[in-house]
Enzyme design. Structure first.
Site, PDB file in Angstrom:
ATOM      1  N   PRO A  56       0.800  -1.225   0.000  1.00 31.80           N
ATOM      2  CG  PRO A  56      -0.062  -1.053   2.151  1.00 31.80           C
ATOM      3  CD  PRO A  56       0.630  -1.994   1.229  1.00 31.80           C
ATOM      4  CG  ASN A  57      -0.238   4.346   1.282  1.00 29.94           C
ATOM      5  OD1 ASN A  57      -1.227   4.833   0.737  1.00 29.94           O
ATOM      6  ND2 ASN A  57      -0.266   3.878   2.514  1.00 29.94           N
ATOM      7  NE  ARG A  77       2.957   7.602   2.544  1.00 24.25           N
ATOM      8  CZ  ARG A  77       3.483   6.488   3.031  1.00 24.25           C
ATOM      9  NH1 ARG A  77       4.014   5.590   2.223  1.00 24.25           N
ATOM     10  NH2 ARG A  77       3.471   6.256   4.311  1.00 24.25           N
ATOM     11  CE1 TYR A 119       8.707   5.174   2.560  1.00 22.38           C
ATOM     12  CE2 TYR A 119       7.331   7.118   2.833  1.00 22.38           C
ATOM     13  CZ  TYR A 119       7.729   5.859   3.254  1.00 22.38           C
ATOM     14  OH  TYR A 119       7.155   5.294   4.356  1.00 22.38           O
ATOM     15  CG  ASN A 160       8.424  -1.805   0.243  1.00 21.82           C
ATOM     16  OD1 ASN A 160       7.805  -1.878   1.291  1.00 21.82           O
ATOM     17  ND2 ASN A 160       9.100  -0.733  -0.120  1.00 21.82           N
ATOM     18  CB  ALA A 180       1.312   0.069   6.252  1.00 20.67           C
ATOM     19  CD  GLU A 206      10.488  -7.593   5.838  1.00 19.00           C
ATOM     20  OE1 GLU A 206      10.071  -6.646   6.537  1.00 19.00           O
ATOM     21  OE2 GLU A 206      10.728  -8.723   6.298  1.00 19.00           O
ATOM     22  CG  HIS A 244      11.016  -2.292   4.875  1.00 18.31           C
ATOM     23  ND1 HIS A 244       9.649  -2.261   4.767  1.00 18.31           N
ATOM     24  CD2 HIS A 244      11.337  -3.491   5.411  1.00 18.31           C
ATOM     25  CE1 HIS A 244       9.159  -3.392   5.234  1.00 18.31           C
ATOM     26  NE2 HIS A 244      10.162  -4.161   5.625  1.00 18.31           N
ATOM     27  NE  ARG A 258       9.431   6.213   8.694  1.00 18.96           N
ATOM     28  CZ  ARG A 258       8.533   6.013   7.747  1.00 18.96           C
ATOM     29  NH1 ARG A 258       8.720   5.043   6.848  1.00 18.96           N
ATOM     30  NH2 ARG A 258       7.463   6.764   7.662  1.00 18.96           N
TER      31      ARG A 258
END
Length: 140
Positions: A5-6, A13, A18, A69, A72, A93, A95, A102
């Site tokens: 998502p996103n 964003r 990012y 990736n 969330a 995985e 990110h 964070r």
């Protein structure tokens, strides 16, 4: 190559987190620089069920490996973890940001313990590292 998502909003964003590279730019760069003989397919969804369905398809249309990736979903989705566990292909995985620097809720991943590797905080280059890691693993 699975993106959660996103990630369709890359380049728009939170560019301070990012960067300014769009998802399409990322995909084009990966296609141009993928290890020799590696065929890439891309999928992005903001819908958990759609992502689970796409992962399930890999049982009937096997792939050698997966780069994901989960966005969330990393911190929330046991269902996607279970889907990835059902597929025999190894996965890396990824990110873009360093999730460990964070918010505290981002420090836990439902995927890391079953992943071949986890790459975080390397920006878009993390995807390239993931492909190289997967390629090395597959060559044995």
């Amino acid at each position: 190559m699975l993106n959660g998502p996103n990630l369709n909003l890359l380049g728009q964003r939170e560019p301070d987190v990012y960067g300014s590279t769009t998802l399409k730019d990322l995909e084009n760069g990966l296609l141009a620089n993928a290890p020799t003989g590696m065929h890439l397919e891309f999928y992005q969804s903001n819908h958990e069920g759609a992502m689970i369905d796409r992962i399930h398809q890999l049982m009937d249309q096997p792939v050698d490996g997966i780069v994901i990736n989960p966005g969330a979903w990393t911190h929330t989705s046991v269902a996607i973890r279970d889907a990835l566990s059902a597929v025999t292909a190894p996965f890396v995985e990824v990110h873009i940001s360093n999730v460990h620097s964070r918010e505290a809720f981002r420090h836990h991943s439902y995927f890391s313990d079953i992943a071949l590797a986890v790459i975080a905080g390397c920006g878009m280059q993390g995807y390239t590292f993931a492909l190289e890691t997967l390629n090395q693993h597959l060559k044995g």
